[in-house]
Structures are given as structure tokens and as C-alpha cells.
Design a protein around this motif. Structure first.
Motif, PDB file in Angstrom:
ATOM      1  N   UNK A 144     -10.180   1.231  12.617  1.00 38.21           N
ATOM      2  CA  UNK A 144     -10.057   2.127  11.473  1.00 38.21           C
ATOM      3  C   UNK A 144      -9.335   1.418  10.327  1.00 38.21           C
ATOM      4  N   UNK A 145      -9.925   1.453   9.142  1.00 41.62           N
ATOM      5  CA  UNK A 145      -9.329   0.825   7.964  1.00 41.62           C
ATOM      6  C   UNK A 145      -8.379   1.815   7.297  1.00 41.62           C
ATOM      7  N   UNK A 146      -7.111   1.454   7.185  1.00 42.41           N
ATOM      8  CA  UNK A 146      -6.142   2.277   6.461  1.00 42.41           C
ATOM      9  C   UNK A 146      -6.192   1.900   4.984  1.00 42.41           C
ATOM     10  N   UNK A 147      -6.420   2.891   4.133  1.00 40.79           N
ATOM     11  CA  UNK A 147      -6.604   2.628   2.714  1.00 40.79           C
ATOM     12  C   UNK A 147      -5.693   3.529   1.884  1.00 40.79           C
ATOM     13  N   UNK A 148      -5.126   2.947   0.836  1.00 39.35           N
ATOM     14  CA  UNK A 148      -4.334   3.710  -0.135  1.00 39.35           C
ATOM     15  C   UNK A 148      -5.006   3.595  -1.487  1.00 39.35           C
ATOM     16  N   UNK A 149      -5.366   4.746  -2.053  1.00 45.91           N
ATOM     17  CA  UNK A 149      -5.990   4.804  -3.373  1.00 45.91           C
ATOM     18  C   UNK A 149      -4.941   5.219  -4.406  1.00 45.91           C
ATOM     19  N   UNK A 196      -5.538  -1.666  -0.617  1.00 42.30           N
ATOM     20  CA  UNK A 196      -5.049  -0.800  -1.695  1.00 42.30           C
ATOM     21  C   UNK A 196      -6.063  -0.852  -2.827  1.00 42.30           C
ATOM     22  N   UNK A 197      -6.560   0.315  -3.210  1.00 41.48           N
ATOM     23  CA  UNK A 197      -7.495   0.416  -4.331  1.00 41.48           C
ATOM     24  C   UNK A 197      -6.728   0.959  -5.536  1.00 41.48           C
ATOM     25  N   UNK A 198      -6.742   0.214  -6.640  1.00 41.27           N
ATOM     26  CA  UNK A 198      -5.972   0.595  -7.826  1.00 41.27           C
ATOM     27  C   UNK A 198      -6.891   0.700  -9.034  1.00 41.27           C
ATOM     28  N   UNK A 199      -6.738   1.801  -9.776  1.00 39.76           N
ATOM     29  CA  UNK A 199      -7.473   1.991 -11.024  1.00 39.76           C
ATOM     30  C   UNK A 199      -6.731   1.267 -12.146  1.00 39.76           C
ATOM     31  N   UNK A 200      -7.332   0.215 -12.687  1.00 34.40           N
ATOM     32  CA  UNK A 200      -6.649  -0.585 -13.714  1.00 34.40           C
ATOM     33  C   UNK A 200      -6.671   0.070 -15.086  1.00 34.40           C
TER      34      UNK A 200
END
Length: 206
Positions: free
Chosen positions: A1-6, A49-53
Motif C-alpha cells: 500500500x502506497x502512503x500518500x500525502x496531498x 508527497x503531492x504538492x500543488x505548486x
């Protein structure tokens, strides 16, 4: 399972996007604003970690070199979190700052959700992912005409600082700051300092 933080500043958009991503059977998605990003990263220890630039808050943090600290918080001791950014191909400044922060993945904000999900899986494997739509954006990012010092001076000017205030902040003389501002105006092809700020903000340089 991929743990992701948006990390996204719009509560509605981050909830919707986290819901779409979290529907994938192999991804566990959490979401927060930039203000809470480091504490959530420390507790979650995500793999991606996915970040909106495009967020002014996140981009300001990038200009201050705080993205590296954020990724370090997410990685923890012995961990290794991959940074994936959502970028606008027409604003090369944030794209360049993401590259300087050693992002592994780059996805155009106009891309379909499946492309982002593919990028998440690649970054989770520590593989680089660059959206094909961003090729021209990377070329533009490489052509930013201003030095880091000039960008620093311009950022302070864009925030409303006067020449004496910029000089005090950067521990330089007022004459040196005036020289920097003259160089900035010339390099950006602007008519004056205000026009240079406008051009630079449109390009995402500051």
C-alpha cells in the motif's frame, strides 16, 4: 500500500482529489494544507508527497528553501519520501523551484487523474516521472534570466519593501539594490520596476 500525502490549499479541491486517488486499491491518501504539511508528514511518514505548486503559500515556502525540510519531515529517520508536484506549464518559475527541491515527479495540472495516479506509482518506486506536456515548460524554466540574488531582491520588492528596507534585509547598500533593480528591469525587458514585478509574477519567477 502506497502512503500518500496531498498538500493543497483549497479544501474542496484537495478533498475531491484525495477521494479520487484514495479509490485506487493500492493507494492510501491523506490530505492537508501547507500550514499543517510538516506535522502531518512527520506523523504519516508517506512514501509520496503531492504538492500543488500554484499555491502562493507553498510557492513562497519553496522560494525560502522550505520544501527540503518538508520532505525531510516526511521521510523521517531512514525513510525516503518522493516529492511529486502539480505544476502549470505556463509558469516556469514554480517548475524550476520544484526541480531545485529535487522533485521526482512532475504532472501538468490539466492532466487527467489517471496520469497523476501513474506518476504516484512511479515515484513510490523511486522512479522519475515527467509529464510529456511539461517539456516546453522545462525549457522556459531553464531560461529564467535573473540570478538567485536578483530574484531575492525582486521578491522583496514585490512584497512592497522599499529600497532601504531591501538593503537592510539583505545587508547590502541602497546603491547596490538600485543596481540590482536596474539590471532586473533590463533583463526582463520591463519599462520600470513595477512592470518587472508584473512580468515576473506572470511567469511565476516571484
Amino acid at each position: 500500500m502506497i502512503r500518500l500525502l496531498l498538500v493543497h490549499e483549497s479544501g474542496l479541491l484537495r478533498s475531491a482529489l484525495a477521494s479520487v486517488i484514495g479509490a485506487e486499491p493500492d493507494i492510501e491518501a491523506a490530505a492537508c494544507s501547507w500550514r499543517d504539511a510538516r506535522s502531518r508528514a512527520r506523523s504519516l511518514q508517506p512514501q509520496v508527497c503531492v504538492v500543488d505548486t500554484d499555491s502562493p503559500v507553498a510557492d513562497k515556502a519553496a522560494r525560502k528553501g522550505e520544501w527540503g525540510k518538508f520532505v525531510a519531515s516526511a521521510s523521517g529517520e531512514g525513510g525516503d519520501c518522493g516529492l511529486l508536484v502539480l505544476v502549470n506549464s505556463e509558469r516556469p518559475g514554480p517548475l524550476r523551484r520544484a526541480h531545485e527541491a529535487r522533485a521526482l515527479g512532475y504532472v501538468d495540472k490539466d492532466a487527467p487523474p489517471q496520469r497523476l495516479i501513474e506518476a504516484i506509482r512511479r515515484v513510490a518506486k523511486k522512479e522519475r516521472y515527467v509529464d510529456d506536456a511539461l517539456g516546453y515548460g522545462f525549457l522556459q524554466a531553464a531560461k529564467i534570466p535573473l540570478t538567485e540574488r536578483e530574484l531575492g531582491v525582486l521578491s522583496l520588492a514585490a512584497d512592497g519593501a522599499s529600497i532601504p528596507e531591501i538593503a537592510r534585509t539583505l545587508h547590502l547598500s541602497t546603491g547596490t539594490i538600485r543596481n540590482y533593480l536596474a539590471a532586473i528591469t533590463r533583463k526582463t525587458g520591463a519599462r520600470n520596476r513595477v512592470d518587472a514585478i508584473r512580468i515576473s509574477q506572470c511567469e511565476g519567477w516571484v
